[in-house]
Design an enzyme around this catalytic site. Structure first.
Site, PDB file in Angstrom:
ATOM      1  N   PRO A  66       0.827  -1.215   0.000  1.00  0.00           N
ATOM      2  CA  PRO A  66       0.000   0.000   0.000  1.00  0.00           C
ATOM      3  C   PRO A  66       0.858   1.261   0.000  1.00  0.00           C
ATOM      4  O   PRO A  66       1.764   1.405   0.805  1.00  0.00           O
ATOM      5  CB  PRO A  66      -0.809  -0.106   1.293  1.00  0.00           C
ATOM      6  CG  PRO A  66      -0.222  -1.221   2.073  1.00  0.00           C
ATOM      7  CD  PRO A  66       0.612  -2.049   1.176  1.00  0.00           C
ATOM      8  N   GLU A  67       0.579   2.132  -0.932  1.00  0.00           N
ATOM      9  CA  GLU A  67       1.273   3.423  -1.008  1.00  0.00           C
ATOM     10  C   GLU A  67       0.319   4.486  -0.448  1.00  0.00           C
ATOM     11  O   GLU A  67      -0.814   4.181  -0.080  1.00  0.00           O
ATOM     12  CB  GLU A  67       1.621   3.727  -2.467  1.00  0.00           C
ATOM     13  CG  GLU A  67       2.567   2.713  -3.089  1.00  0.00           C
ATOM     14  CD  GLU A  67       4.014   3.196  -3.118  1.00  0.00           C
ATOM     15  OE1 GLU A  67       4.296   4.291  -2.608  1.00  0.00           O
ATOM     16  OE2 GLU A  67       4.855   2.455  -3.643  1.00  0.00           O
ATOM     17  N   HIS A  98      -4.466 -14.651   9.480  1.00  0.00           N
ATOM     18  CA  HIS A  98      -3.837 -13.332   9.421  1.00  0.00           C
ATOM     19  C   HIS A  98      -4.738 -12.191   9.905  1.00  0.00           C
ATOM     20  O   HIS A  98      -4.388 -11.038   9.749  1.00  0.00           O
ATOM     21  CB  HIS A  98      -3.325 -13.006   8.010  1.00  0.00           C
ATOM     22  CG  HIS A  98      -2.538 -14.111   7.384  1.00  0.00           C
ATOM     23  ND1 HIS A  98      -1.414 -14.635   7.978  1.00  0.00           N
ATOM     24  CD2 HIS A  98      -2.720 -14.794   6.223  1.00  0.00           C
ATOM     25  CE1 HIS A  98      -0.923 -15.610   7.202  1.00  0.00           C
ATOM     26  NE2 HIS A  98      -1.701 -15.726   6.142  1.00  0.00           N
ATOM     27  N   ARG A 157       1.975 -10.691   5.979  1.00  0.00           N
ATOM     28  CA  ARG A 157       3.443 -10.641   6.136  1.00  0.00           C
ATOM     29  C   ARG A 157       3.889 -10.002   7.446  1.00  0.00           C
ATOM     30  O   ARG A 157       5.064 -10.028   7.786  1.00  0.00           O
ATOM     31  CB  ARG A 157       4.059  -9.922   4.932  1.00  0.00           C
ATOM     32  CG  ARG A 157       3.802 -10.718   3.647  1.00  0.00           C
ATOM     33  CD  ARG A 157       4.491 -10.116   2.458  1.00  0.00           C
ATOM     34  NE  ARG A 157       5.937 -10.122   2.590  1.00  0.00           N
ATOM     35  CZ  ARG A 157       6.767  -9.569   1.708  1.00  0.00           C
ATOM     36  NH1 ARG A 157       6.280  -8.955   0.649  1.00  0.00           N
ATOM     37  NH2 ARG A 157       8.059  -9.617   1.892  1.00  0.00           N
ATOM     38  N   LYS A 174      22.479  19.358  -2.645  1.00  0.00           N
ATOM     39  CA  LYS A 174      22.454  17.884  -2.577  1.00  0.00           C
ATOM     40  C   LYS A 174      22.966  17.281  -3.882  1.00  0.00           C
ATOM     41  O   LYS A 174      22.490  17.606  -4.964  1.00  0.00           O
ATOM     42  CB  LYS A 174      21.024  17.387  -2.310  1.00  0.00           C
ATOM     43  CG  LYS A 174      20.594  17.550  -0.870  1.00  0.00           C
ATOM     44  CD  LYS A 174      19.728  16.364  -0.425  1.00  0.00           C
ATOM     45  CE  LYS A 174      19.710  16.182   1.074  1.00  0.00           C
ATOM     46  NZ  LYS A 174      19.324  17.366   1.820  1.00  0.00           N
TER      47      LYS A 174
END
Ligand SMILES: [Zn+2]
Length: 271
Positions: free
Chosen positions: A2-3, A90, A109, A151
């Site tokens: 999931p983002e 789960h 997981r 940077k």
């Protein structure tokens, strides 16, 4: 994984079922997530949920006594279900509500997290050093230019750095750099302000579009059948190494940058 858009769509999906509800029980079947789930029952039972917020990819479930900090990790999902829904593999945590529903956390997981915070949450170690939210005005070209000044690192690595801006994962970093015509390995501090302006706009546009799209494809958080899958989106570069560029027809290049797959068009994204 999931983002940010999936986490935001989850927030929007579960919020109407949680706000103003009293917590009547907390069932933890497996406390071995990314970090051990703390003993929360005493703090949270009897509390009313005030709001559900999101910071980066953390969901913050607020009560007057404190805040649950929930992260979906690699494979976590949250659903709203009737309290008697049979437990499946789960299903690690149920937050049981007075309205007869539960908020169920499933995570095969177990890289996800469910933590608790009594401080103002901005001071929590996981949250205090986070950069601005990409969809707020705090993420803007002046802030980004200042963060990148001097940077030498590749722009893609900077875009995925949570201290600079949160929630731009690998998929969206690839896509935003393509949309802005910036080579992912370009030296961050040397990108001119015009191109950074475009990059900021593209990050916002791509994430906002993904959230909007997710709202239509992943709207059912109340279905016991099938856990919410993370939505497939139309992508221009991510996962398309060796295929043709949608703008110019050139073959897309694929490389590794910070151990993450990086795909770009060497014509549309010059160095
Ligand atoms: Zn191209």
């Amino acid at each position: 994984m999931p983002e940010l858009p999936e986490v935001e769509v989850t927030r929007q999906g579960i919020t109407p079922y949680l706000v103003d509800q009293t917590v009547v029980d907390l069932v933890v079947r497996n406390a071995s997530l990314r970090w051990p789930v703390p003993e929360l029952a005493k703090q949270i039972i009897g509390q009313t949920i005030r709001q559900v917020r999101r910071r980066a990819k953390y969901l913050l479930i607020d009560t007057d006594a404190g805040t649950s900090i929930v992260h979906l990790g690699m494979s976590g999902s949250l659903r709203i279900l009737p309290h008697d829904t049979p437990v499946e593999k789960h299903d690690h945590i149920d937050l049981v509500l007075a309205n007869g529903r539960i908020l169920r956390f499933n995570d095969p997981r177990r890289f996800g997290a469910w933590l608790w915070c009594q401080l103002p949450d901005e001071a929590h170690p996981l949250l205090e050093k986070l950069g601005p939210e990409p969809l707020t005005d705090a993420f803007n070209v002046n802030q980004l230019a200042a963060a990148l000044a001097g940077k030498k690192k590749a722009i893609k690595l900077c875009l995925m750095d949570n201290h600079i801006v949160v929630g731009v994962g690998n998929i969206y970093a690839n896509e935003a750099l393509f949309a802005a015509g910036i080579h992912p390995e370009a030296e961050a501090g040397k990108i001119d302000i015009e191109r950074l302006t475009v990059l900021v706009a593209e990050v916002k546009q791509i994430l906002a579009h993904a959230i909007k799209q997710g709202g239509t494809t992943l709207k059912d958080f109340t279905n016991a059948e099938g856990k919410p899958g993370y939505f497939a989106q139309k992508l221009h570069v991510y996962g398309r190494g060796g295929e043709t560029c949608t703008l110019c027809g050139n073959l897309l290049s694929e490389t590794r940058l910070g151990q993450r797959t990086t795909v770009f068009c060497s014509i549309c994204q010059p160095r």
